[in-house]
Design a protein around this motif. Structure first.
Motif, PDB file in Angstrom:
ATOM      1  N   GLY A 262       0.857  -1.271  -0.250  1.00  0.00           N
ATOM      2  CA  GLY A 262      -0.286  -0.087   0.579  1.00  0.00           C
ATOM      3  C   GLY A 262       0.752   1.177   0.149  1.00  0.00           C
ATOM      4  O   GLY A 262       1.924   1.136  -0.206  1.00  0.00           O
ATOM      5  N   ALA A 263       0.619   2.532   0.520  1.00  0.00           N
ATOM      6  CA  ALA A 263       1.107   3.358   0.070  1.00  0.00           C
ATOM      7  C   ALA A 263       0.059   4.404   0.240  1.00  0.00           C
ATOM      8  O   ALA A 263      -1.673   4.583   0.161  1.00  0.00           O
ATOM      9  CB  ALA A 263       1.552   3.764  -1.274  1.00  0.00           C
ATOM     10  N   PHE A 264       0.344   5.516   0.592  1.00  0.00           N
ATOM     11  CA  PHE A 264       0.642   7.316   1.936  1.00  0.00           C
ATOM     12  C   PHE A 264       0.164   8.545   0.680  1.00  0.00           C
ATOM     13  O   PHE A 264       0.798   8.277  -0.256  1.00  0.00           O
ATOM     14  CB  PHE A 264       0.532   7.859   2.641  1.00  0.00           C
ATOM     15  CG  PHE A 264      -0.144   7.181   4.300  1.00  0.00           C
ATOM     16  CD1 PHE A 264      -1.662   8.213   4.415  1.00  0.00           C
ATOM     17  CD2 PHE A 264       0.756   6.410   4.375  1.00  0.00           C
ATOM     18  CE1 PHE A 264      -2.171   6.997   5.737  1.00  0.00           C
ATOM     19  CE2 PHE A 264      -0.450   5.826   5.941  1.00  0.00           C
ATOM     20  CZ  PHE A 264      -1.400   6.793   6.074  1.00  0.00           C
ATOM     21  N   PHE A 265      -0.884   7.452  -0.973  1.00  0.00           N
ATOM     22  CA  PHE A 265      -0.921   8.221  -1.553  1.00  0.00           C
ATOM     23  C   PHE A 265      -1.379   9.813  -1.497  1.00  0.00           C
ATOM     24  O   PHE A 265      -2.363  10.174  -1.315  1.00  0.00           O
ATOM     25  CB  PHE A 265      -1.241   7.515  -3.193  1.00  0.00           C
ATOM     26  CG  PHE A 265      -1.335   6.659  -3.440  1.00  0.00           C
ATOM     27  CD1 PHE A 265       0.245   6.098  -4.637  1.00  0.00           C
ATOM     28  CD2 PHE A 265      -1.814   5.233  -2.628  1.00  0.00           C
ATOM     29  CE1 PHE A 265       0.092   4.780  -5.216  1.00  0.00           C
ATOM     30  CE2 PHE A 265      -1.757   3.756  -3.221  1.00  0.00           C
ATOM     31  CZ  PHE A 265      -0.922   4.364  -4.278  1.00  0.00           C
ATOM     32  N   GLY A 266      -0.597  10.730  -3.143  1.00  0.00           N
ATOM     33  CA  GLY A 266      -1.364  12.160  -3.253  1.00  0.00           C
ATOM     34  C   GLY A 266      -2.417  11.488  -4.113  1.00  0.00           C
ATOM     35  O   GLY A 266      -2.546  10.244  -4.436  1.00  0.00           O
ATOM     36  N   SER A 267      -3.246  12.903  -4.230  1.00  0.00           N
ATOM     37  CA  SER A 267      -4.430  12.871  -4.726  1.00  0.00           C
ATOM     38  C   SER A 267      -4.714  12.076  -6.133  1.00  0.00           C
ATOM     39  O   SER A 267      -5.208  11.314  -6.774  1.00  0.00           O
ATOM     40  CB  SER A 267      -5.578  14.290  -5.035  1.00  0.00           C
ATOM     41  OG  SER A 267      -4.782  14.811  -5.156  1.00  0.00           O
ATOM     42  N   PHE A 268      -3.606  13.107  -6.921  1.00  0.00           N
ATOM     43  CA  PHE A 268      -3.333  12.464  -8.765  1.00  0.00           C
ATOM     44  C   PHE A 268      -3.125  11.156  -8.204  1.00  0.00           C
ATOM     45  O   PHE A 268      -2.501  10.518  -9.121  1.00  0.00           O
ATOM     46  CB  PHE A 268      -2.213  13.450  -9.377  1.00  0.00           C
ATOM     47  CG  PHE A 268      -2.697  13.599 -10.914  1.00  0.00           C
ATOM     48  CD1 PHE A 268      -3.724  13.519 -11.281  1.00  0.00           C
ATOM     49  CD2 PHE A 268      -0.869  13.580 -11.195  1.00  0.00           C
ATOM     50  CE1 PHE A 268      -2.861  12.968 -12.732  1.00  0.00           C
ATOM     51  CE2 PHE A 268      -1.033  13.333 -12.049  1.00  0.00           C
ATOM     52  CZ  PHE A 268      -2.362  13.374 -13.527  1.00  0.00           C
ATOM     53  N   THR A 269      -1.756  10.522  -7.938  1.00  0.00           N
ATOM     54  CA  THR A 269      -1.230   9.540  -7.878  1.00  0.00           C
ATOM     55  C   THR A 269      -2.353   8.216  -7.019  1.00  0.00           C
ATOM     56  O   THR A 269      -1.824   7.277  -8.214  1.00  0.00           O
ATOM     57  CB  THR A 269       0.386   9.731  -6.842  1.00  0.00           C
ATOM     58  OG1 THR A 269       0.050   9.317  -5.726  1.00  0.00           O
ATOM     59  CG2 THR A 269       1.447  10.216  -7.343  1.00  0.00           C
ATOM     60  N   TYR A 270      -2.819   8.896  -6.536  1.00  0.00           N
ATOM     61  CA  TYR A 270      -3.524   7.467  -6.525  1.00  0.00           C
ATOM     62  C   TYR A 270      -4.360   7.539  -7.403  1.00  0.00           C
ATOM     63  O   TYR A 270      -5.334   6.201  -7.992  1.00  0.00           O
ATOM     64  CB  TYR A 270      -4.849   8.156  -4.978  1.00  0.00           C
ATOM     65  CG  TYR A 270      -6.286   7.038  -5.300  1.00  0.00           C
ATOM     66  CD1 TYR A 270      -5.971   5.597  -4.721  1.00  0.00           C
ATOM     67  CD2 TYR A 270      -7.306   8.376  -5.756  1.00  0.00           C
ATOM     68  CE1 TYR A 270      -7.833   4.931  -4.756  1.00  0.00           C
ATOM     69  CE2 TYR A 270      -8.169   6.773  -5.474  1.00  0.00           C
ATOM     70  CZ  TYR A 270      -8.555   5.174  -4.995  1.00  0.00           C
ATOM     71  OH  TYR A 270      -9.176   4.793  -5.518  1.00  0.00           O
ATOM     72  N   ALA A 271      -5.220   8.239  -8.360  1.00  0.00           N
ATOM     73  CA  ALA A 271      -5.972   8.622  -9.336  1.00  0.00           C
ATOM     74  C   ALA A 271      -5.377   7.684 -10.276  1.00  0.00           C
ATOM     75  O   ALA A 271      -5.726   7.026 -10.888  1.00  0.00           O
ATOM     76  CB  ALA A 271      -6.099   9.635  -9.776  1.00  0.00           C
ATOM     77  N   VAL A 272      -4.185   7.405 -11.170  1.00  0.00           N
ATOM     78  CA  VAL A 272      -3.185   6.685 -11.462  1.00  0.00           C
ATOM     79  C   VAL A 272      -3.499   5.533 -11.514  1.00  0.00           C
ATOM     80  O   VAL A 272      -3.547   4.676 -12.048  1.00  0.00           O
ATOM     81  CB  VAL A 272      -1.605   7.515 -11.690  1.00  0.00           C
ATOM     82  CG1 VAL A 272      -0.617   6.747 -13.416  1.00  0.00           C
ATOM     83  CG2 VAL A 272      -2.382   9.305 -12.165  1.00  0.00           C
ATOM     84  N   ALA A 273      -2.754   5.404  -9.710  1.00  0.00           N
ATOM     85  CA  ALA A 273      -2.677   3.668  -9.596  1.00  0.00           C
ATOM     86  C   ALA A 273      -3.853   2.900  -9.481  1.00  0.00           C
ATOM     87  O   ALA A 273      -3.705   1.782  -9.765  1.00  0.00           O
ATOM     88  CB  ALA A 273      -1.980   4.051  -8.252  1.00  0.00           C
ATOM     89  N   ARG A 274      -5.228   3.819  -9.175  1.00  0.00           N
ATOM     90  CA  ARG A 274      -6.185   2.809  -9.305  1.00  0.00           C
ATOM     91  C   ARG A 274      -6.593   2.671 -10.469  1.00  0.00           C
ATOM     92  O   ARG A 274      -7.132   1.641 -11.004  1.00  0.00           O
ATOM     93  CB  ARG A 274      -7.124   4.721  -8.561  1.00  0.00           C
ATOM     94  CG  ARG A 274      -8.969   4.293  -9.060  1.00  0.00           C
ATOM     95  CD  ARG A 274      -9.420   2.748  -7.816  1.00  0.00           C
ATOM     96  NE  ARG A 274     -10.833   2.178  -8.297  1.00  0.00           N
ATOM     97  CZ  ARG A 274     -10.606   1.474  -7.195  1.00  0.00           C
ATOM     98  NH1 ARG A 274     -10.526   0.750  -6.083  1.00  0.00           N
ATOM     99  NH2 ARG A 274     -12.290   1.343  -7.710  1.00  0.00           N
TER     100      ARG A 274
END
Length: 314
Positions: A101-113
């Motif tokens: 897992g990771a504490f994603f920033g909002s944009f990095t989460y959107a890409v990783a999702r």
């Protein structure tokens, strides 16, 4: 030696720095997945959680390490944090480091999702009661810059191509003013962290900068110059604060333990102490729908997240 509530920040730092140095090989661009996920004492699996590099690696680890200690205790599973080398290549590094897992920033989460199917679990609510942040565009007060017209030929400090505040906001800003930043500016570059972008403008290395509001406010609490010497020219819409998201396929029981531990953390006196030092009241449940503003913003500036390459090319 584990972190314990009540331990002074200074003594914790003395303990932490050697530990972080020992972890630095895991922060390289292409680390190998760990051969074993067992603890040194053989008491069970260890979950490896990545942290995005918002600020200096030592300050980043100092802020988050007590959360790892608490999760290990409350969820009954070993948790270890590692700071990833940069925002860009987040998806590739997530896979190559074998992260759970990771504490994603909002944009990095959107890409990783979109690319990995990660699942958001929870994010912090800050001491003011908000679980979101916004991007800022700022200049030095003495720069004479107060509009996009006065940015022509100037030097702009972005953060990283894989950030909402440090990349998507500037894209939206220049697009709504009808300017192509790549030719309109004299120069633009990626500072690497929100902290670095703020410092570069403050110290006159850049004329204009972009960064996230939570880092701006956190640094301003310890440096009066940020409030007195910088002027904010534009703000983005609100997006979720860094959230813990886990890999697709993580054991459902482990996932539930992590989520429950975070959501109940404020109910435990020791947990409340750690949260206070972290700068939060509590954690709240987070879902993919919370990222709708990020998806909308990416679409408006013409970015296809399915094919987005998070490298800082020109």
């Amino acid at each position: 030696m584990a972190w314990m509530p009540g331990r002074s920040r200074r003594s914790f730092t003395r303990i932490l720095i050697p530990c972080v140095i020992a972890l630095l090989p895991a922060c390289g661009p292409s680390p190998s997945p760990p051969a074993s996920r067992e603890t040194a004492t053989g008491k069970g699996p260890v979950l490896l959680i990545g942290l995005i590099p918002e600020q200096n690696i030592f300050r980043q680890m100092e802020r988050y390490e007590p959360i790892a200690w608490y999760l290990s205790k409350a969820a009954g599973v070993g948790v270890r944090f590692t700071v990833l080398p940069r925002y860009g290549d987040m998806v590739a590094n997530f896979v190559s480091a074998g992260l759970d897992g990771a504490f994603f920033g909002s944009f990095t989460y959107a890409v990783a999702r979109g690319k990995l199917g990660v699942e958001a679990l929870a994010r912090p609510v800050d001491l003011r009661g908000t679980s979101t942040y916004h991007g800022l565009i700022f200049v030095r007060k003495d720069s004479g810059i107060r509009s996009v017209e006065e940015m022509r030929g100037k030097r702009f400090a972005l953060v990283d191509k894989a950030t909402t505040a440090g990349y998507l906001l500037p894209l939206e800003f220049f697009k709504k003013h009808g300017k192509d930043y790549r030719t309109y500016l004299g120069e633009f570059y990626y500072a690497g962290t929100h902290e670095a972008a703020i410092s570069d403008v403050l110290d006159g290395k850049a004329d204009v900068g972009a960064a996230k509001s939570t880092v701006f406010d956190r640094l301003a609490a310890g440096d009066d110059r940020i409030r007195t010497d910088l002027v904010i020219l534009d703000r983005s819409r609100e997006v979720p604060e860094n959230a813990l998201a886990v890999r697709k396929g993580l054991d459902a029981a482990l996932k539930r333990k992590l989520k429950d531990a975070l959501l109940a953390m404020h109910l435990d006196p020791g947990g409340r102490e750690i949260l206070g030092a972290f700068g939060a009241q509590r954690f709240v449940e987070t879902t993919d729908e919370d990222y709708r503003p990020v998806y909308d913003l990416a679409r408006e500036v013409g970015l296809d997240l399915a094919t987005f390459a998070d490298t800082n090319d020109r």
